[in-house]
Design an enzyme around this catalytic site. Structure first.
Site, PDB file in Angstrom:
ATOM      1  N   HIS A 178      37.434  20.562  10.952  1.00 24.52           N
ATOM      2  CA  HIS A 178      37.457  19.104  10.975  1.00 24.52           C
ATOM      3  C   HIS A 178      38.653  18.590  10.166  1.00 24.52           C
ATOM      4  O   HIS A 178      39.413  17.723  10.617  1.00 24.52           O
ATOM      5  CB  HIS A 178      36.167  18.531  10.353  1.00 24.52           C
ATOM      6  CG  HIS A 178      34.975  18.578  11.244  1.00 24.52           C
ATOM      7  ND1 HIS A 178      34.431  19.737  11.715  1.00 24.52           N
ATOM      8  CD2 HIS A 178      34.198  17.567  11.746  1.00 24.52           C
ATOM      9  CE1 HIS A 178      33.370  19.465  12.460  1.00 24.52           C
ATOM     10  NE2 HIS A 178      33.203  18.137  12.500  1.00 24.52           N
ATOM     11  N   GLU A 206       0.196  -7.316  20.517  1.00 22.25           N
ATOM     12  CA  GLU A 206       1.008  -7.407  21.732  1.00 22.25           C
ATOM     13  C   GLU A 206       1.257  -8.878  22.078  1.00 22.25           C
ATOM     14  O   GLU A 206       2.394  -9.293  22.284  1.00 22.25           O
ATOM     15  CB  GLU A 206       0.271  -6.707  22.876  1.00 22.25           C
ATOM     16  CG  GLU A 206       0.989  -6.804  24.211  1.00 22.25           C
ATOM     17  CD  GLU A 206       0.144  -6.276  25.354  1.00 22.25           C
ATOM     18  OE1 GLU A 206       0.709  -6.017  26.437  1.00 22.25           O
ATOM     19  OE2 GLU A 206      -1.087  -6.132  25.195  1.00 22.25           O
ATOM     20  N   HIS A 207       0.190  -9.658  22.178  1.00 24.10           N
ATOM     21  CA  HIS A 207       0.275 -11.096  22.464  1.00 24.10           C
ATOM     22  C   HIS A 207      -0.280 -11.864  21.272  1.00 24.10           C
ATOM     23  O   HIS A 207      -1.371 -11.556  20.797  1.00 24.10           O
ATOM     24  CB  HIS A 207      -0.546 -11.467  23.699  1.00 24.10           C
ATOM     25  CG  HIS A 207      -0.217 -10.678  24.921  1.00 24.10           C
ATOM     26  ND1 HIS A 207      -1.041  -9.666  25.409  1.00 24.10           N
ATOM     27  CD2 HIS A 207       0.827 -10.743  25.772  1.00 24.10           C
ATOM     28  CE1 HIS A 207      -0.513  -9.158  26.505  1.00 24.10           C
ATOM     29  NE2 HIS A 207       0.632  -9.785  26.742  1.00 24.10           N
ATOM     30  N   GLU A 222      32.186  18.778   2.989  1.00 20.73           N
ATOM     31  CA  GLU A 222      31.102  19.335   3.786  1.00 20.73           C
ATOM     32  C   GLU A 222      31.361  20.777   4.206  1.00 20.73           C
ATOM     33  O   GLU A 222      30.543  21.388   4.898  1.00 20.73           O
ATOM     34  CB  GLU A 222      30.873  18.467   5.031  1.00 20.73           C
ATOM     35  CG  GLU A 222      30.351  17.067   4.693  1.00 20.73           C
ATOM     36  CD  GLU A 222      30.081  16.229   5.923  1.00 20.73           C
ATOM     37  OE1 GLU A 222      30.418  16.677   7.046  1.00 20.73           O
ATOM     38  OE2 GLU A 222      29.518  15.123   5.782  1.00 20.73           O
ATOM     39  N   SER A 279      -4.463  -3.606  26.634  1.00 16.07           N
ATOM     40  CA  SER A 279      -3.934  -4.939  26.385  1.00 16.07           C
ATOM     41  C   SER A 279      -4.554  -5.554  25.135  1.00 16.07           C
ATOM     42  O   SER A 279      -5.698  -5.255  24.775  1.00 16.07           O
ATOM     43  CB  SER A 279      -4.197  -5.833  27.592  1.00 16.07           C
ATOM     44  OG  SER A 279      -3.552  -7.079  27.438  1.00 16.07           O
ATOM     45  N   TYR A 326       7.317   2.738  38.106  1.00 18.32           N
ATOM     46  CA  TYR A 326       5.972   3.093  38.544  1.00 18.32           C
ATOM     47  C   TYR A 326       5.137   1.829  38.625  1.00 18.32           C
ATOM     48  O   TYR A 326       5.125   1.012  37.706  1.00 18.32           O
ATOM     49  CB  TYR A 326       5.308   4.094  37.593  1.00 18.32           C
ATOM     50  CG  TYR A 326       3.998   4.605  38.159  1.00 18.32           C
ATOM     51  CD1 TYR A 326       3.981   5.739  38.967  1.00 18.32           C
ATOM     52  CD2 TYR A 326       2.806   3.930  37.933  1.00 18.32           C
ATOM     53  CE1 TYR A 326       2.801   6.181  39.530  1.00 18.32           C
ATOM     54  CE2 TYR A 326       1.618   4.375  38.490  1.00 18.32           C
ATOM     55  CZ  TYR A 326       1.622   5.497  39.294  1.00 18.32           C
ATOM     56  OH  TYR A 326       0.448   5.926  39.862  1.00 18.32           O
ATOM     57  N   HIS A 350      -9.106  -7.170  31.271  1.00 19.80           N
ATOM     58  CA  HIS A 350      -8.285  -6.060  31.778  1.00 19.80           C
ATOM     59  C   HIS A 350      -9.096  -4.767  31.851  1.00 19.80           C
ATOM     60  O   HIS A 350      -9.115  -4.096  32.880  1.00 19.80           O
ATOM     61  CB  HIS A 350      -7.056  -5.854  30.896  1.00 19.80           C
ATOM     62  CG  HIS A 350      -5.922  -6.743  31.243  1.00 19.80           C
ATOM     63  ND1 HIS A 350      -5.221  -6.634  32.413  1.00 19.80           N
ATOM     64  CD2 HIS A 350      -5.353  -7.779  30.571  1.00 19.80           C
ATOM     65  CE1 HIS A 350      -4.269  -7.546  32.456  1.00 19.80           C
ATOM     66  NE2 HIS A 350      -4.332  -8.258  31.348  1.00 19.80           N
ATOM     67  N   ASP A 353       2.211 -13.792  31.278  1.00 18.09           N
ATOM     68  CA  ASP A 353       1.898 -12.707  32.205  1.00 18.09           C
ATOM     69  C   ASP A 353       2.621 -12.867  33.536  1.00 18.09           C
ATOM     70  O   ASP A 353       2.941 -11.869  34.197  1.00 18.09           O
ATOM     71  CB  ASP A 353       0.388 -12.656  32.468  1.00 18.09           C
ATOM     72  CG  ASP A 353      -0.368 -11.908  31.389  1.00 18.09           C
ATOM     73  OD1 ASP A 353       0.269 -11.177  30.609  1.00 18.09           O
ATOM     74  OD2 ASP A 353      -1.598 -12.056  31.330  1.00 18.09           O
ATOM     75  N   GLN A 358       2.358  13.110  39.545  1.00 18.68           N
ATOM     76  CA  GLN A 358       3.327  13.706  40.471  1.00 18.68           C
ATOM     77  C   GLN A 358       4.499  12.768  40.737  1.00 18.68           C
ATOM     78  O   GLN A 358       5.629  13.215  40.956  1.00 18.68           O
ATOM     79  CB  GLN A 358       2.655  14.123  41.784  1.00 18.68           C
ATOM     80  CG  GLN A 358       2.004  13.010  42.578  1.00 18.68           C
ATOM     81  CD  GLN A 358       0.556  12.781  42.170  1.00 18.68           C
ATOM     82  OE1 GLN A 358       0.160  13.087  41.053  1.00 18.68           O
ATOM     83  NE2 GLN A 358      -0.226  12.232  43.081  1.00 18.68           N
ATOM     84  N   ASN A 406      -2.112   4.704  34.718  1.00 25.87           N
ATOM     85  CA  ASN A 406      -3.358   5.160  34.102  1.00 25.87           C
ATOM     86  C   ASN A 406      -3.063   6.238  33.053  1.00 25.87           C
ATOM     87  O   ASN A 406      -1.906   6.500  32.701  1.00 25.87           O
ATOM     88  CB  ASN A 406      -4.332   5.663  35.174  1.00 25.87           C
ATOM     89  CG  ASN A 406      -3.769   6.842  35.958  1.00 25.87           C
ATOM     90  OD1 ASN A 406      -2.835   7.516  35.534  1.00 25.87           O
ATOM     91  ND2 ASN A 406      -4.339   7.101  37.122  1.00 25.87           N
ATOM     92  N   GLN A 414      -7.524 -11.515  28.276  1.00 20.54           N
ATOM     93  CA  GLN A 414      -7.096 -10.143  28.017  1.00 20.54           C
ATOM     94  C   GLN A 414      -8.266  -9.176  28.032  1.00 20.54           C
ATOM     95  O   GLN A 414      -8.132  -8.024  28.448  1.00 20.54           O
ATOM     96  CB  GLN A 414      -6.365 -10.070  26.680  1.00 20.54           C
ATOM     97  CG  GLN A 414      -5.065 -10.840  26.664  1.00 20.54           C
ATOM     98  CD  GLN A 414      -4.162 -10.479  27.824  1.00 20.54           C
ATOM     99  OE1 GLN A 414      -3.672  -9.358  27.923  1.00 20.54           O
ATOM    100  NE2 GLN A 414      -3.934 -11.427  28.729  1.00 20.54           N
TER     101      GLN A 414
END
Length: 437
Positions: A423, A330-331, A418, A240, A133, A265, A364, A194, A217, A262
């Site tokens: 088995h 994250e960074h 068991e 971010s 995506y 963003h 990046d 969708q 999003n 950052q």
């Protein structure tokens, strides 16, 4: 005036304040969830018809067939060839570096044989088909195409299906060019929940995939979360983040701009600076005051810093490491004299940028390592996207008659403990065969 939270580890409520600063809302937006649930179910039931309807309603893109929403391969090549030379060179250079790094991540099959002839091993195979995506319209992120598709190509994935919304028919040529460079096999101008539904369930035209990756999003994120289990997903990424540890010796303007990189963003991005020198924190804040008016996205940066930014004063760099391991950013930029030594003590971070001359922005776009990273403190247990995310492992076991008898005796004891008699008996058949042979 730049509003930003100031914290100090000498405050009695420091850790509570840090927890509030770094906590993300975990309750899903109910309105988003309701919409996403409806879209997923509609696409699952109606297939192409629902995809066409939502594309028409949400992206104002009309088509009589989903096949008409597929971008011809020649258009991808034309987009690449039509780029300005500087853009084409930059995109190619970035792709080459990402691929070179990804080649080192590829896992290989292995096996070994024990003394009794038992063979054990692991078979590595690529996923058959993945979905990518990519945000579309005015939001053009060719770097995300490269970062998501190239590792899949290196892994050997045979079919990479890219979904990119084209509101009012608007498609960014850089995104198409990146798809061409990265080895994407087909592109559909379908977006939103969708698109995720079509990839997860499949339609008459769009094939179902094994894994869905890529940013989006709130609706895309919610849809990915809902379809996980039917398909794999990379992660549900949050806003971010950047955290910088500085010893107070880096040019303050550099650090201010790294925080901006950052914060621009969106207004929920998190930008944090940690330093043992309170006067240096003042200098960085002064740099932010002076530099912010010149930023194209100054209002977003301003809101981000006010909402989730922080300047944190610590007693020393050892305490800075402790705070960082809690935040699990994250960074992480280590703008200090001995970054490699400090990095050895960092346990939790998505990507670590070493030294004063390694800004996060290199990661990046073109450093090589993937920029798809764990957010929201998930670096405590999650890793960057890589080739390994597009490969799967199968265990190999082959027993000789001797091995089947030897290990079967152990299996029999455990199976009976068991209460699983079938088995145990399955193992005994091989034991008796070996004894009689």
């Amino acid at each position: 005036m730049v509003e930003i939270t100031r914290l100090s580890t000498t405050q009695p409520d420091f850790w509570e304040s840090l927890e509030r600063l770094t906590s993300d809302a975990t309750d899903d937006d109910l309105a988003v969830e309701r919409v996403v649930t409806e879209i997923l179910e509609s696409v699952r039931r109606e297939g192409d018809e629902a995809v066409l309807r939502y594309t028409r309603e949400l992206d104002r893109l009309h088509a009589s067939r989903v096949a008409d929403l597929q971008v011809p391969p020649e258009r991808l090549q034309a987009a690449f060839e039509g780029l300005e030379p500087a853009q084409r060179e930059a995109l190619t250079h970035a792709a080459e570096r990402i691929q070179a790094y990804a080649e080192h991540q590829r896992m290989e099959s292995w096996e070994y044989t024990e003394d009794d002839g038992t063979l054990l091993g692991q078979k590595i195979a690529p996923l058959d088909r993945v979905g990518l995506y990519v945000p579309g319209g005015r939001a053009a992120y060719p770097s995300s195409v490269l970062m998501n598709a190239i590792p899949a190509s290196v892994a050997g994935v045979g079919d990479i299906v890219m979904m990119v919304p084209a509101p009012d028919g608007e498609l960014d040529p850089l995104v198409l060019a990146a798809a061409y460079l990265a080895g994407v096999t087909r592109v559909y101008t379908v977006g939103g929940a969708q698109a995720v539904a079509a990839l997860a369930y499949g339609t008459a035209t769009i094939p179902a995939v094994d894994k869905i990756v890529g940013p989006g999003n709130a609706y895309v994120a919610a849809a990915k979360r809902r379809v996980f289990g039917r398909v794999g997903i990379d992660m549900v990424a949050g806003p971010s983040e950047i955290l910088i540890i500085c010893d107070g010796q880096t040019e303050p303007d550099w650090i201010a701009m790294d925080l901006f990189s950052q914060a621009e963003h969106d207004d929920m991005a998190r930008a944090v600076l940690i330093c043992p020198d309170a006067r240096y924190l003042d200098q960085v804040q002064q740099s932010m005051e002076r530099l912010l008016p010149g930023m194209e996205r100054s209002e977003i940066i301003r809101a981000s810093l006010a909402n989730r930014g922080a300047l944190i004063c610590v007693r020393d760099l050892v305490e800075a490491e402790e705070v960082t391991n809690y935040v699990a950013p994250e960074h992480l930029e280590l703008s200090v004299a001995q970054p490699r030594r400090m990095a050895e003590r960092i346990r939790h971070a998505g990507a670590i940028f070493l030294g004063r001359h390694t800004p996060e922005v290199l990661g990046d776009y073109c450093a090589g390592p993937n920029h798809v990273l764990p957010t929201g403190r998930t670096a405590r247990f999650a890793s960057p996207l890589g080739v390994y995310d597009f490969q799967k492992r199968s265990s190999l076991i082959q027993a000789t008659p001797e091995g089947a008898a030897r290990h079967g005796r152990i299996a029999t004891v455990l199976a009976e403990a068991e209460g699983l008699t079938a088995h145990a008996e399955s193992a005994r058949y091989r034991i008796r065969d070996h004894e009689q042979g």
